[in-house]
Write a protein that holds these residues in place. Sequence first.
Motif, PDB file in Angstrom:
ATOM      1  N   PRO A 288       0.845  -1.199   0.000  1.00 41.77           N
ATOM      2  CA  PRO A 288       0.000   0.000   0.000  1.00 41.77           C
ATOM      3  C   PRO A 288       0.877   1.243   0.000  1.00 41.77           C
ATOM      4  CG  PRO A 288       0.026  -1.026   2.172  1.00 41.77           C
ATOM      5  CD  PRO A 288       0.743  -1.969   1.254  1.00 41.77           C
ATOM      6  N   SER A 289       0.476   2.248  -0.737  1.00 42.18           N
ATOM      7  CA  SER A 289       1.279   3.471  -0.825  1.00 42.18           C
ATOM      8  C   SER A 289       0.336   4.649  -1.042  1.00 42.18           C
ATOM      9  CB  SER A 289       2.294   3.361  -1.962  1.00 42.18           C
ATOM     10  OG  SER A 289       1.635   3.171  -3.200  1.00 42.18           O
ATOM     11  N   PHE A 290       0.872   5.759  -1.555  1.00 42.10           N
ATOM     12  CA  PHE A 290       0.071   6.959  -1.793  1.00 42.10           C
ATOM     13  C   PHE A 290       0.385   7.494  -3.182  1.00 42.10           C
ATOM     14  CE2 PHE A 290      -1.502   7.382   2.485  1.00 42.10           C
ATOM     15  CZ  PHE A 290      -0.519   6.761   3.268  1.00 42.10           C
ATOM     16  N   ASP A 291      -0.652   8.050  -3.848  1.00 41.75           N
ATOM     17  CA  ASP A 291      -0.420   8.615  -5.168  1.00 41.75           C
ATOM     18  C   ASP A 291       0.111  10.039  -5.046  1.00 41.75           C
ATOM     19  OD1 ASP A 291      -4.014   9.069  -5.674  1.00 41.75           O
ATOM     20  OD2 ASP A 291      -2.575  10.235  -4.500  1.00 41.75           O
ATOM     21  N   GLN A 292       0.265  10.710  -6.203  1.00 44.89           N
ATOM     22  CA  GLN A 292       0.874  12.043  -6.193  1.00 44.89           C
ATOM     23  C   GLN A 292       0.026  13.082  -5.464  1.00 44.89           C
ATOM     24  OE1 GLN A 292       1.274  13.056 -10.282  1.00 44.89           O
ATOM     25  NE2 GLN A 292      -0.928  12.981 -10.725  1.00 44.89           N
ATOM     26  N   ASN A 293      -1.265  12.786  -5.292  1.00 46.74           N
ATOM     27  CA  ASN A 293      -2.140  13.706  -4.559  1.00 46.74           C
ATOM     28  C   ASN A 293      -2.293  13.329  -3.091  1.00 46.74           C
ATOM     29  OD1 ASN A 293      -2.728  15.191  -6.945  1.00 46.74           O
ATOM     30  ND2 ASN A 293      -4.220  13.610  -7.542  1.00 46.74           N
ATOM     31  N   GLY A 294      -1.537  12.321  -2.653  1.00 40.53           N
ATOM     32  CA  GLY A 294      -1.616  11.910  -1.258  1.00 40.53           C
ATOM     33  C   GLY A 294      -2.723  10.928  -0.951  1.00 40.53           C
ATOM     34  N   GLY A 295      -3.423  10.452  -1.995  1.00 41.72           N
ATOM     35  CA  GLY A 295      -4.496   9.485  -1.785  1.00 41.72           C
ATOM     36  C   GLY A 295      -3.960   8.070  -1.720  1.00 41.72           C
ATOM     37  N   PRO A 296      -4.656   7.172  -1.016  1.00 40.90           N
ATOM     38  CA  PRO A 296      -4.208   5.778  -0.919  1.00 40.90           C
ATOM     39  C   PRO A 296      -4.147   5.116  -2.287  1.00 40.90           C
ATOM     40  CG  PRO A 296      -5.878   6.255   0.739  1.00 40.90           C
ATOM     41  CD  PRO A 296      -5.848   7.427  -0.187  1.00 40.90           C
ATOM     42  N   ALA A 297      -3.128   4.320  -2.510  1.00 42.88           N
ATOM     43  CA  ALA A 297      -2.928   3.607  -3.769  1.00 42.88           C
ATOM     44  C   ALA A 297      -2.187   2.315  -3.462  1.00 42.88           C
ATOM     45  CB  ALA A 297      -2.151   4.470  -4.761  1.00 42.88           C
ATOM     46  N   VAL A 298      -1.872   1.573  -4.506  1.00 42.92           N
ATOM     47  CA  VAL A 298      -1.143   0.309  -4.345  1.00 42.92           C
ATOM     48  C   VAL A 298       0.009   0.293  -5.348  1.00 42.92           C
ATOM     49  CG1 VAL A 298      -1.248  -2.205  -4.496  1.00 42.92           C
ATOM     50  CG2 VAL A 298      -3.195  -0.939  -3.580  1.00 42.92           C
ATOM     51  N   SER A 299       1.222   0.117  -4.857  1.00 43.60           N
ATOM     52  CA  SER A 299       2.380   0.018  -5.734  1.00 43.60           C
ATOM     53  C   SER A 299       2.753  -1.448  -5.904  1.00 43.60           C
ATOM     54  CB  SER A 299       3.568   0.792  -5.156  1.00 43.60           C
ATOM     55  OG  SER A 299       3.914   0.279  -3.878  1.00 43.60           O
ATOM     56  N   PHE A 300       3.264  -1.794  -7.077  1.00 46.01           N
ATOM     57  CA  PHE A 300       3.657  -3.172  -7.334  1.00 46.01           C
ATOM     58  C   PHE A 300       4.949  -3.165  -8.143  1.00 46.01           C
ATOM     59  CE2 PHE A 300       2.442  -3.189 -11.782  1.00 46.01           C
ATOM     60  CZ  PHE A 300       1.444  -2.241 -11.837  1.00 46.01           C
ATOM     61  N   ARG A 301       5.632  -4.315  -8.103  1.00 48.08           N
ATOM     62  CA  ARG A 301       6.923  -4.403  -8.786  1.00 48.08           C
ATOM     63  C   ARG A 301       7.112  -5.820  -9.309  1.00 48.08           C
ATOM     64  NH1 ARG A 301      11.945  -5.623  -6.914  1.00 48.08           N
ATOM     65  NH2 ARG A 301      11.166  -5.626  -4.774  1.00 48.08           N
ATOM     66  N   PHE A 302       7.557  -5.917 -10.595  1.00 42.37           N
ATOM     67  CA  PHE A 302       7.853  -7.198 -11.214  1.00 42.37           C
ATOM     68  C   PHE A 302       9.364  -7.443 -11.224  1.00 42.37           C
ATOM     69  CE2 PHE A 302       3.861  -5.932 -13.401  1.00 42.37           C
ATOM     70  CZ  PHE A 302       3.069  -6.991 -13.000  1.00 42.37           C
ATOM     71  N   ASN A 303       9.735  -8.681 -11.489  1.00 39.59           N
ATOM     72  CA  ASN A 303      11.149  -8.967 -11.719  1.00 39.59           C
ATOM     73  C   ASN A 303      11.547  -8.461 -13.104  1.00 39.59           C
ATOM     74  OD1 ASN A 303      10.121 -10.848 -13.551  1.00 39.59           O
ATOM     75  ND2 ASN A 303      10.370 -12.575 -12.139  1.00 39.59           N
ATOM     76  N   SER A 304      12.794  -8.648 -13.474  1.00 43.54           N
ATOM     77  CA  SER A 304      13.294  -8.041 -14.721  1.00 43.54           C
ATOM     78  C   SER A 304      12.545  -8.567 -15.940  1.00 43.54           C
ATOM     79  CB  SER A 304      14.795  -8.309 -14.858  1.00 43.54           C
ATOM     80  OG  SER A 304      15.045  -9.707 -14.805  1.00 43.54           O
ATOM     81  N   ALA A 305      12.296  -9.880 -15.981  1.00 48.00           N
ATOM     82  CA  ALA A 305      11.601 -10.436 -17.147  1.00 48.00           C
ATOM     83  C   ALA A 305      10.154  -9.939 -17.202  1.00 48.00           C
ATOM     84  CB  ALA A 305      11.634 -11.968 -17.089  1.00 48.00           C
ATOM     85  N   GLY A 306       9.472  -9.995 -16.075  1.00 50.65           N
ATOM     86  CA  GLY A 306       8.095  -9.518 -16.035  1.00 50.65           C
ATOM     87  C   GLY A 306       7.994  -8.028 -16.275  1.00 50.65           C
ATOM     88  N   GLY A 307       8.983  -7.272 -15.769  1.00 49.93           N
ATOM     89  CA  GLY A 307       8.979  -5.835 -15.965  1.00 49.93           C
ATOM     90  C   GLY A 307       9.131  -5.449 -17.422  1.00 49.93           C
TER      91      GLY A 307
END
Length: 553
Positions: A288-307
């Motif tokens: 869970p994280s925050f967007d540029q306006n400070g609202g709740p958001a969800v950040s995710f990250r893939f590995n190199s191949a998936g990215g």
Amino acid sequence: MLQITLWQRIMIVLTIVVGLSLALPNLFYPRVEAHNDAVAAMELDGASPTLIDQAARWPSVLPSGLVNLGLDLRGGAHLLAELPLEDVYQKRMVGIWPSVFDALRDNRDQIGNFRRLGIEDGELRIRIAEPANVPQALEIVESVATPVASLSALNATDIQVRAENDVIIVSLTDEEKAATDERTMLQSLEIIRRRIDEVGTREPTIQRQGANRILIQVPGLGSAQELKDLIGTTAQLSFHPVIGRSADANVRAGVGNVLFPSIDEEGIFYILEENPVVTGEDLVDSQPSFDQNGGPAVSFRFNSAGGAKFGRYTAENVGQLFAIVLDEEVISAPRINEAIPGGSGIITGNFSLEESTQLAVLLRAGALPVEPEFVEERTVGPELGADSIEAGRIACIVAFIAVLVFMFLSYGTFGVFANIALIINVGLIFGLLSLIGATLTLPGIAGIVLTIGMAVDANVLVFERIREELKTSKGPARAIELGYEKALSAIIDANITTFITAVILFVMGSGPVRGFAITLGLGILTSVFTAIYVTRLFVVIWFEHRRPKTIEV
């Protein structure tokens, strides 16, 4: 007190009828259980002659809720899993390193060369080649810190940075550790629940115990090892291009496409390309994280191949929807606002902080975050469960007969009224248990047995007050009226104190203690109702028809 209006009598009778109707299916447990299983199977896989025949074994117009039998009554598997939460801190630092590396690399002209020494005990260690540049490097690494996604730590950041000579040490803050622990437990509970629910077992118990333990009880499962194997399976997470959406569950998806339902949007189905862009195997992290306006958001990250695959797809499909699918259900379908290179992105929407945390949990629900250690495991055989049911039945019957005989011998006709109310009382208890879908265990049976003994207390108080009023040469009507009136406060006080005890047991206890507290609390409610209203209704009806000049209690 003897005057009960017509509408009050109707309400009392309706309450009794509804309560006993809800309890009725428990008298035909195997038949109703087969009916419920058939109905559930038809909703998932469609009707078949065998399922239709099983469903017809119980009329659909009658209630079909049952009191669920716990592990000690049905038999099954029991596990107590302990999660080594410290291992999660190590993984979090692995996930933070790319951001730290990028920040230091972009400012190499200020700090010079650097290299990662490793991650030990949840701490990331980085050596700066020029010790004089350590202060600047500290500031750069501190800039990577993000707010802790927790309501209890609004002003805290996720990492803390310190220096030891030429080595920078990055670790999680206490606030982030607490938030990580909470997310890990929620994620583990969600994964385990989804895995067990797939088997179709009846009313599994999956609950958190303490800071890092999870209690898992699955009635009807063959062995604890089978349950351990079941928990170890992997959820299927994938990211698909969206072709369209429909409210028709029977719409043709087309060749090469699939139709999956939405979790959050009731009655909505998404038409997706069958081949996913990336799968959950490529997902490294989701927080869970925050967007540029400070609202709740969800950040995710893939590995190199998936990215790389995800970056190419988003660059070619800006403005299009893509679906996040978990176990053939769409949990989210965000729009691609811009190309997402580098294998990481953010999902924004009208989330609350709790919703963004839940979505992050679902995204990570492909595998348990840490390998659980099973500190307790056992299997309860169905024969032992049958013996427990028989023992509980005998205990209830003995207690029931003893109370009925005592009340009849002590109070005569009035005792008969109390006995009828007691039978109704037990029926109402099972009706409420069926209504709320409670699980009955051996301690729960003990609560019912205790309720049977306590149920007549209120009637005893009333009848003894009536006896005392009759000794003062008052008429029968006046004696009955004063008996109920003067006993009411004592009845309320005694039951409120016991009910408070049941609430405390429910809040502070777990497992069997809660089962006892539920039946005890419901028994108190039904006992007060039957004593104050049901028994009094019987006495009033009897008195109106007999009009006795004298009574003997």
